[in-house]
Design a protein around this motif. Structure first.
Motif, PDB file in Angstrom:
ATOM      1  N   PHE A 126      48.000 -40.493  60.640  1.00 40.22           N
ATOM      2  CA  PHE A 126      47.448 -41.546  59.788  1.00 40.22           C
ATOM      3  C   PHE A 126      47.925 -41.426  58.339  1.00 40.22           C
ATOM      4  N   THR A 127      48.989 -40.652  58.141  1.00 39.29           N
ATOM      5  CA  THR A 127      49.571 -40.520  56.808  1.00 39.29           C
ATOM      6  C   THR A 127      50.971 -41.119  56.803  1.00 39.29           C
ATOM      7  N   ASN A 128      51.668 -40.967  55.698  1.00 37.76           N
ATOM      8  CA  ASN A 128      53.047 -41.430  55.575  1.00 37.76           C
ATOM      9  C   ASN A 128      53.998 -40.240  55.512  1.00 37.76           C
ATOM     10  N   SER A 129      53.715 -39.203  56.321  1.00 42.64           N
ATOM     11  CA  SER A 129      54.509 -37.978  56.292  1.00 42.64           C
ATOM     12  C   SER A 129      55.935 -38.239  56.752  1.00 42.64           C
ATOM     13  N   LYS A 130      56.865 -37.652  56.035  1.00 41.62           N
ATOM     14  CA  LYS A 130      58.281 -37.778  56.373  1.00 41.62           C
ATOM     15  C   LYS A 130      58.820 -36.410  56.778  1.00 41.62           C
ATOM     16  N   THR A 131      59.642 -35.807  55.902  1.00 41.79           N
ATOM     17  CA  THR A 131      60.174 -34.479  56.198  1.00 41.79           C
ATOM     18  C   THR A 131      59.086 -33.425  56.125  1.00 41.79           C
ATOM     19  N   PHE A 132      58.197 -33.564  55.133  1.00 36.69           N
ATOM     20  CA  PHE A 132      57.104 -32.627  54.935  1.00 36.69           C
ATOM     21  C   PHE A 132      55.779 -33.383  55.046  1.00 36.69           C
TER      22      PHE A 132
ATOM     23  N   ALA B  24      46.801 -46.750  60.021  1.00 43.59           N
ATOM     24  CA  ALA B  24      47.441 -46.623  61.340  1.00 43.59           C
ATOM     25  C   ALA B  24      48.846 -47.214  61.353  1.00 43.59           C
ATOM     26  N   ARG B  25      49.606 -47.027  60.267  1.00 43.90           N
ATOM     27  CA  ARG B  25      50.949 -47.605  60.208  1.00 43.90           C
ATOM     28  C   ARG B  25      51.870 -47.044  61.288  1.00 43.90           C
ATOM     29  N   ALA B  26      51.771 -45.746  61.532  1.00 44.84           N
ATOM     30  CA  ALA B  26      52.637 -45.142  62.547  1.00 44.84           C
ATOM     31  C   ALA B  26      52.357 -45.727  63.923  1.00 44.84           C
ATOM     32  N   TYR B  27      51.102 -45.947  64.246  1.00 42.06           N
ATOM     33  CA  TYR B  27      50.750 -46.531  65.536  1.00 42.06           C
ATOM     34  C   TYR B  27      51.190 -47.994  65.605  1.00 42.06           C
ATOM     35  N   GLN B  28      51.126 -48.681  64.487  1.00 39.12           N
ATOM     36  CA  GLN B  28      51.601 -50.060  64.456  1.00 39.12           C
ATOM     37  C   GLN B  28      53.103 -50.129  64.693  1.00 39.12           C
ATOM     38  N   ARG B  29      53.841 -49.171  64.132  1.00 39.09           N
ATOM     39  CA  ARG B  29      55.289 -49.142  64.364  1.00 39.09           C
ATOM     40  C   ARG B  29      55.593 -48.894  65.835  1.00 39.09           C
ATOM     41  N   LEU B  30      54.872 -47.971  66.451  1.00 36.51           N
ATOM     42  CA  LEU B  30      55.075 -47.718  67.875  1.00 36.51           C
ATOM     43  C   LEU B  30      54.707 -48.937  68.711  1.00 36.51           C
ATOM     44  N   TRP B  31      53.676 -49.655  68.305  1.00 39.52           N
ATOM     45  CA  TRP B  31      53.295 -50.876  69.014  1.00 39.52           C
ATOM     46  C   TRP B  31      54.406 -51.916  68.943  1.00 39.52           C
ATOM     47  N   ARG B  32      54.961 -52.099  67.735  1.00 43.52           N
ATOM     48  CA  ARG B  32      56.055 -53.069  67.591  1.00 43.52           C
ATOM     49  C   ARG B  32      57.272 -52.627  68.387  1.00 43.52           C
TER      50      ARG B  32
ATOM     51  N   ASN C 138      60.607 -35.960  74.192  1.00 44.39           N
ATOM     52  CA  ASN C 138      61.887 -35.942  73.480  1.00 44.39           C
ATOM     53  C   ASN C 138      61.841 -36.836  72.252  1.00 44.39           C
ATOM     54  N   PHE C 139      61.199 -37.987  72.385  1.00 37.83           N
ATOM     55  CA  PHE C 139      61.044 -38.892  71.248  1.00 37.83           C
ATOM     56  C   PHE C 139      60.261 -38.208  70.138  1.00 37.83           C
ATOM     57  N   MET C 140      59.178 -37.534  70.487  1.00 33.17           N
ATOM     58  CA  MET C 140      58.345 -36.857  69.494  1.00 33.17           C
ATOM     59  C   MET C 140      59.137 -35.797  68.740  1.00 33.17           C
ATOM     60  N   TYR C 141      59.874 -34.983  69.459  1.00 30.15           N
ATOM     61  CA  TYR C 141      60.659 -33.928  68.801  1.00 30.15           C
ATOM     62  C   TYR C 141      61.744 -34.523  67.912  1.00 30.15           C
ATOM     63  N   GLU C 142      62.432 -35.533  68.420  1.00 25.27           N
ATOM     64  CA  GLU C 142      63.532 -36.136  67.667  1.00 25.27           C
ATOM     65  C   GLU C 142      63.040 -36.736  66.355  1.00 25.27           C
ATOM     66  N   TYR C 143      61.964 -37.490  66.399  1.00 25.64           N
ATOM     67  CA  TYR C 143      61.477 -38.163  65.201  1.00 25.64           C
ATOM     68  C   TYR C 143      60.773 -37.203  64.237  1.00 25.64           C
ATOM     69  N   THR C 144      60.174 -36.151  64.751  1.00 30.41           N
ATOM     70  CA  THR C 144      59.463 -35.218  63.878  1.00 30.41           C
ATOM     71  C   THR C 144      60.414 -34.282  63.158  1.00 30.41           C
ATOM     72  N   PHE C 145      61.389 -33.732  63.871  1.00 28.03           N
ATOM     73  CA  PHE C 145      62.202 -32.658  63.313  1.00 28.03           C
ATOM     74  C   PHE C 145      63.634 -33.052  62.986  1.00 28.03           C
ATOM     75  N   LYS C 146      64.116 -34.199  63.472  1.00 27.46           N
ATOM     76  CA  LYS C 146      65.496 -34.579  63.205  1.00 27.46           C
ATOM     77  C   LYS C 146      65.616 -35.854  62.376  1.00 27.46           C
TER      78      LYS C 146
ATOM     79  N   GLU D 183      60.584 -38.286  60.438  1.00 24.24           N
ATOM     80  CA  GLU D 183      59.499 -39.261  60.566  1.00 24.24           C
ATOM     81  C   GLU D 183      58.300 -38.548  61.192  1.00 24.24           C
ATOM     82  N   MET D 184      57.722 -37.624  60.422  1.00 29.47           N
ATOM     83  CA  MET D 184      56.663 -36.774  60.962  1.00 29.47           C
ATOM     84  C   MET D 184      55.442 -37.587  61.377  1.00 29.47           C
ATOM     85  N   ALA D 185      55.101 -38.629  60.652  1.00 30.68           N
ATOM     86  CA  ALA D 185      53.939 -39.439  61.005  1.00 30.68           C
ATOM     87  C   ALA D 185      54.142 -40.136  62.344  1.00 30.68           C
ATOM     88  N   VAL D 186      55.320 -40.688  62.556  1.00 30.91           N
ATOM     89  CA  VAL D 186      55.619 -41.354  63.827  1.00 30.91           C
ATOM     90  C   VAL D 186      55.625 -40.349  64.969  1.00 30.91           C
TER      91      VAL D 186
END
Length: 315
Positions: A55-61, A69-77, A272-280, A283-286
């Motif tokens: 529920f934050t706008n976390s990126k690299t850190f 709920a922006r991250a959930y809205q992005r996943l919905w779209r 795989n999606f979670m790892y890719e977006y979090t660490f590569k 997009e930690m929030a997503v």
């Protein structure tokens, strides 16, 4: 002259519990306390932390300022409004294909193998370890082995070409439309023996008198298994389903070792999606939102099962 017998009440004092007795009573709690604290902090604590980050706008850190709920809205779209299909849509579609085939084939094949071994065939003691051996391997080893076997330039296709069958082609592992099915093949190969062992234990626990009574009544082998044996194996089915569904949802290393994600990420699962977006992709929030969705999916499977089990025990 009558005498009335009187008895003095015996005053008993509670003996104080010794220090040794207190330590013996507290010993189980002392032993379990460290593991309980570690589980509480590093499992449930990080689940709560991940939910907060979603529920934050976390990126690299991490960023601790709540943004909704922006991250959930992005996943919905990305699920319903993305054209061409997004990597998240590909991941959940692959999850549906992999989960349905993986769980279904493992249950069917495991039951079939268990029924065959339950016939007291020769060499059962040798066959059981052969079927169970793949479960002793890690997903990394399984993925690498099947990658070599399915690679058109190294494995099955190349071997058959050497024997003169040059028209044979099997390039699923390099085809984005079929690569997820190679993950199913490797996963079924590894888990079906474990499911077989669960069903075999259930079959050996069925009362033989029930089977004999059904045979005396004229039940055919098919009717015997359909109307008696399989219904009695319902708890085994539920347990195997829970284990397989949990393994399917958290599968990550098998996909990486076998396909490296597939051509253009075509073999991605939500893990795989979670790892890719979090660490590569920073997009930690997503990534956190996708992890919470995976947790909710597992909970939707496990909680009804636990509820039904507890309800049956209270009856």
């Amino acid at each position: 002259m009558s005498t009335v017998a009187t008895t003095d009440p015996v005053l008993t004092q509670a003996t104080p519990i010794s220090l040794r007795g207190r330590l013996q009573d507290a010993l189980p709690k002392i032993v379990l306390a460290p593991s309980f604290v570690i589980t509480l902090v590093f499992v449930y604590g990080f689940i709560v932390w991940t939910a907060y980050l979603s529920f934050t706008n976390s990126k690299t850190f991490p960023s601790y300022a709540l943004t909704g709920a922006r991250a959930y809205q992005r996943l919905w779209r990305w699920t319903f409004e993305s054209d061409p299909p997004s990597s998240w849509y590909t991941s959940i579609t692959n999850m549906a294909i992999f989960g349905f085939l993986y769980v279904g084939i493992c249950l069917g094949l495991g039951l079939l193998l268990a029924i065959l071994l339950d016939q007291k065939i020769r060499g059962e003691g040798l066959l059981r370890p052969i079927f169970l051996y793949p479960m002793a391997l890690s997903f990394i080893v399984t993925g690498v082995a099947w990658k070599w076997f399915l690679d058109p330039g190294l494995g099955l296709e190349q071997t058959l070409h050497h024997f003169g069958w040059t028209s044979f082609h099997f390039d699923w592992i390099k085809n984005k439309d079929f690569v997820i099915y190679t993950v199913v093949i490797a996963g079924v190969w590894q888990a079906s023996g474990f499911v077989m062992a669960m069903f075999l234990a259930g079959l050996r626990g069925i009362d033989g008198e029930i089977m004999k009574a059904a045979q005396i009544d004229g039940a055919s082998p098919f009717q015997l298994y359909r109307r008696i044996v399989i219904p009695l194996l319902r708890p085994i089915f539920l347990s195997a389903f829970i284990v397989l569904a949990h393994m399917a949802i958290k599968s990550y290393d098998l996909v990486v070792a076998l396909t490296s994600g597939g051509p253009g990420g075509s073999a991605w699962l939500p893990s795989n999606f979670m790892y890719e977006y979090t660490f590569k992709r920073n997009e930690m929030a997503v990534g956190s939102a996708s992890a919470i969705i995976m947790l909710m999916t597992i909970s939707a499977i496990i909680v009804p099962y636990l509820y039904s089990e507890l309800k049956e025990k209270t009856r």
